[in-house]
Each structure stands twice: as structure tokens, then as C-alpha cells.
Write a protein that holds these residues in place. Structure first.
Motif: not given
Length: 520
Positions: A46-70
Motif C-alpha cells: 500500500d506504499f508508493n516507491p520513492l522518487c529520486v529527483p534527477p541529478l544535474l552534475y558536471n564532475p569534470y569541468a570548473k567553468r560550465y553551463r548547467m542545463p536551462t531550468l524551465y
């Protein structure tokens, strides 16, 4: 851009591993029952599986652009098969039907963000807990009107912490956050990576965004303040899932807990085990603190470690002592927040270090160095509980309440006579020096940005002042543009995008319990 072109939020990953694309990771729903016993599957029917929000992460760069948030109006299923109006934050890689993706960055990064408002009314996007200049803070002065895009470049110069982002529209924050304009923001640094703590997002490092809701018979979420003057719901959600279960592996599991409720406190505990608090709002404690319960009020974050090694194949309840749904009921209640099922899988071994920080917080040295109160803030409510103010002044967008010098430590005193409040300061993390004239509990001795009066459920006595002293220091100014700091008219609102201080009971904030200050 058409919404049907988004990749559907919650794409299933059968392996449970992160899907990597152009340096960014996306994790969606995990509905797998693999590794669970028949008894466990029956118990969570009778329980519902937990949703894990998507992760936005760039482990490699120091200067970068995140995907646009709408930011957009959506339909979300808090219960399977029942769609409700909601607000979601999407990228071109995923469609967010409720809340936003978890954003993860590294200390030393410079990150470009674009935030697009696809809704029919203005919004803002405040970066709660981040140490950034006022012009990046996303407070009520930085409106994003329908169809507009907010572009910023954000330098990350603070230690590892669990922060968040949410709407901060003047007079509308409570409603906007309630319907889903919020998300988690994680900062890592060299120390946090080397500690050996659980760090696999969604597997043994799990975001927990707590909210209470009201639903009608059709599953529509309702924002209704009557008969309450603040919102309290009777259903408890994690990450937009009502009545959730969380499947964890035997071993150490890290929960990053964010109280994103409008007004409800949660004194959290587990049915059959103690746990360790490792971090508060602004970063790690000096060392892990073993506790049976931890109180988390709106706006606060806490990181905990739970050892599930001895519960393989077993079940526990995540519970909370909290407010009753009936505002006239004086007794606090105990509720189940989630069902925890421990599967049979095993990840790499993780540890819980005795020391968590690269350099300890020297509280004794700080306390002995500073003693005088620099500013005092009284959180005030009228007899009808309808008019809210700080120092007897309601929030005014055009009025600067305080002027603060950059890089100068100050002691602020917060006082409350009527009702429970939790005080949040933008643009910094602070140290709690005293609560009610006494030294705070060990779990409150780390860096904070939100502190509650009272800090313990049921402690507010009629006619008794509850006081707190905090040490603040601001590393960034609030000028609209960097060159403006040379202009003499320091206090002119036209030259600043101020930081806020306010009660994080969101209806209190919306009703005027907020002030603003410049840093120069």
C-alpha cells in the motif's frame, strides 16, 4: 519549445546506476522491488516507491553551463493514477512534473545558469544557503516575468553543504513553494570527497524533501489556510510522493533531509535504531553526533547517517513527532513519514569518520572574542495572528532596514514573544552562540542559516521571551553591479539588490515578517 519534446521525468533505470550525458547525470524513479523478500513486498503493497529527483552534475569541468531550468505548470501524480495541478522545473533532458532537479556543484566552480519562466505569473528563484552576491541571490527584487529568462554566472566559494532553491516572490512564496517550486542544491569540496561517506546519489546518498499536503478525493493538492493562519496538511510527502517507501542497502546510508514544508516541524526518528547527525544547514559538524531524534523546521537541512547493516531483509519506519492537523488540538502527534525496507544488496564499504571537518569550528575562540550585540530583531505578531512584522515594521520592498559592512563579524539577537518562528538570513552561514541564554545542543554547533524559536517542540510558554544569539559575517556585497560600490549613496535601494532576513514559516514571511539589508 514544446513540452512534449521533453524526455519524460522518471525514466526507469533498471540497473540503478546514473545515466551520464555530456558530463551531467540524471536519476529518475526507482521502482525496482529486486532484492526484497516476499514479506517485505507484502508489507509495502500500500506504499508508493520513492522518487529520486534527477541529478544535474558536471564532475569534470570548473567553468560550465548547467542545463536551462524551465519553471512550468504541470500535472503530477502524488498518488499513482491521480493527477494534480503542480509546478515543476524541467530541463531539455527531463520533464519535471513536481519540484526541480537536484543541482550538484563543486567548490571553486563557476556555473552559468539560465532560468526560464514558462508560467503565467511572475516568479523568483532564491538560492537558499548559498554565499553569493546580492545580485545573484534571487530574492523578491529579482522577478522573472512570464516568458523571461534570468541569466547568471555563479561562483562557488563555500564548503560542502546541502542547500536548496525555491521561489521567493513577495506575498506569494508560501503558495509557490507549496505547489512545487523548490529543489535541492548540493555543494561538494575536497574534504567531503575524501571522507569516505556514502556518496552514490539515490542509492546510499538519498535526498529527502519533506512536505505536508492536503488532497481532495480526486488527488488534487489543496492550498487552504482555513481554519489555520498558516498551512498545515494531513498527508506527508517525500520528493512529491505520498505514503512512500524507501528501499535501502544494508550498511551506512546517508539521508540529506530538507524541510520544505510551509510551517510544519518534524522531530524525526526511526522505529528501531539510533543514527548520527553529520551536517547542518551550512556544512559538516566537527564530529558525528549520535541521537535518537532530530528536529527539522521549515527551511532547515540536516544530513544524517543510518547504519542498516543489522536490518538486512527487515523493515523500519521513519517517524516524526509533529503538529496536529486540528489547530485547536494542543497535543502533538506521532506520524509515519516513510516505510524503510532493507534489501539484500551490498555496495562498497563506506565509513563514518570520527572527525568530519578539514579544520574544526573554534567556537570557544569565537565566543571569547566577541560579546556585544550588534543588532536585535524581534519577531512580532498581533493578537489576531494576522499582522506579522520584525521590530514592529512590516516588510516594505522600498525600505532598507539595515546597513551592514562587508567582512565585519556581528552578533545578532533574535527575540520572539508570541508563537514559534524560524529565522533565516540570506547571503551567509552563521554560528548559533546562545539559545535561551544557554549553549546550544551539539547538533546546532555547526554552520546554520536558519534557526528556530523555540528549537524544541512544545516549549513556547505564554509571556516568555525566546531568544537566540548568532554570529554573522558577509563576504559579498549587494550592489546591483560591481562598479556601483564606488558610489556614495550606499543606502539607496536603486543601487542594491538587498539580502533578506525573515521568518521561514512561509505564511509569516508573506504577511510581513521580513526585512532587508544591504552589505557594502
Amino acid at each position: 519549445m514544446e513540452r512534449r519534446n521533453f524526455i519524460k521525468y522518471g525514466a526507469m533505470l533498471s540497473s540503478g546506476a546514473a545515466l551520464t550525458s555530456v558530463g551531467f547525470s540524471v536519476v529518475g524513479h526507482s521502482r525496482s522491488l529486486e532484492g526484497l523478500t516476499y514479506r517485505q513486498k507484502k508489507a509495502i503493497a500500500d506504499f508508493n516507491p520513492l522518487c529520486v529527483p534527477p541529478l544535474l552534475y558536471n564532475p569534470y569541468a570548473k567553468r560550465y553551463r548547467m542545463p536551462t531550468l524551465y519553471i512550468q505548470d504541470t500535472q503530477h501524480e502524488f498518488y499513482p493514477g491521480k493527477k494534480s495541478y503542480a509546478t515543476g522545473i524541467s530541463t531539455l533532458q527531463h520533464h519535471g512534473s513536481y519540484l526541480g532537479p537536484t543541482i550538484k556543484v563543486k567548490r571553486g566552480d563557476i556555473v552559468d545558469f539560465s532560468v526560464v519562466n514558462l508560467r503565467s505569473e511572475p516568479v523568483t528563484n532564491h538560492w537558499h544557503g548559498l554565499h553569493i552576491p546580492g545580485r545573484l541571490d534571487g530574492g523578491p527584487h529579482q522577478m522573472i516575468h512570464p516568458g523571461e529568462t534570468w541569466n547568471i554566472s555563479m561562483p562557488i566559494h563555500q564548503e560542502a553543504a546541502t542547500c536548496w532553491y525555491h521561489d521567493h516572490t513577495c506575498g506569494k512564496t508560501a503558495e509557490q513553494v507549496y505547489f512545487g517550486h523548490a529543489g535541492m542544491f548540493i555543494i561538494e569540496d575536497k574534504n567531503s570527497v575524501l571522507l569516505g561517506l556514502p556518496d552514490i546519489y539515490g542509492i546510499n546518498d538519498i535526498p529527502i524533501i519533506l512536505q505536508d499536503k492536503l488532497f481532495d478525493a480526486a488527488g488534487q493538492q489543496i492550498y487552504d489556510l482555513k481554519p489555520n493562519r498558516v498551512f498545515t496538511g494531513d498527508t506527508y510527502c517525500i520528493n512529491g510522493v505520498a505514503n512512500p517507501f524507501i528501499s535501502v542497502m544494508p550498511g551506512l546510508v546517508r539521508f540529506r533531509i530538507l524541510n520544505a514544508s510551509n510551517a510544519r516541524p518534524y522531530n524525526l526518528f526511526f522505529s528501531d535504531t539510533i543514527f548520527y547527525v553529520i551536517a547542518s544547514d551550512g556544512g559538516f559538524l566537527n564530529q558525528p553526533e549520535q541521537v535518537e531524534k532530530i528536529l527539522v523546521l521549515p527551511g532547515e537541512r540536516v544530513e544524517i547517517i543510518v547504519d542498516f547493516s543489522k536490518f538486512r531483509g527487515g523493515m523500519l519506519d521513519m517517524k516524526a513527532v509533529t503538529l496536529p492537523s486540528d489547530p485547536f488540538d494542543p497535543d502533538y502527534i506521532t506520524v509515519t513519514i516513510a516505510k524503510i525496507v532493507v534489501n539484500s544488496y551490498q555496495l562498497k564499504e563506506t565509513i563514518l569518520a570520527n572527525s568530519l571537518r578539514h579544520s574544526e569550528i573554534q567556537r570557544d575562540f569565537i565566543t571569547n572574542t566577541l560579546s556585544d550585540i550588534s543588532r536585535s530583531f524581534e519577531l512580532m505578531v498581533d493578537d489576531e495572528l494576522s499582522k506579522m512584522s520584525i521590530n514592529n515594521k512590516e516588510f516594505d520592498m522600498k525600505f532598507i532596514n539595515e546597513e551592514v559592512k562587508i567582512d565585519i563579524p556581528e552578533i545578532w539577537e533574535i527575540k520572539s514573544l508570541k508563537g514559534g518562528h524560524n529565522f533565516h538570513v540570506h547571503g551567509c552561514s552563521f554560528l548559533v552562540l546562545e539559545l535561551y541564554g544557554e549553549e546550544p545542543d551539539n547538533t546546532l554547533k555547526g554552520w546554520k542559516d536558519t534557526i528556530a524559536l523555540p528549537k524544541r517542540i512544545g516549549e513556547m510558554n505564554e509571556g516568555e521571551y525566546h531568544t537566540c544569539k548568532i554570529l554573522v559575517k558577509f563576504n559579498y556585497n549587494t550592489y546591483r553591479k560591481e562598479y556601483m560600490k564606488h558610489i556614495e549613496s550606499r543606502s539607496d535601494i536603486n543601487y542594491h539588490i538587498p539580502y533578506m532576513y525573515h521568518c521561514h514559516v512561509l505564511e509569516h514571511e508573506d504577511k510581513g515578517m521580513m526585512g532587508q539589508f544591504i552589505v557594502y
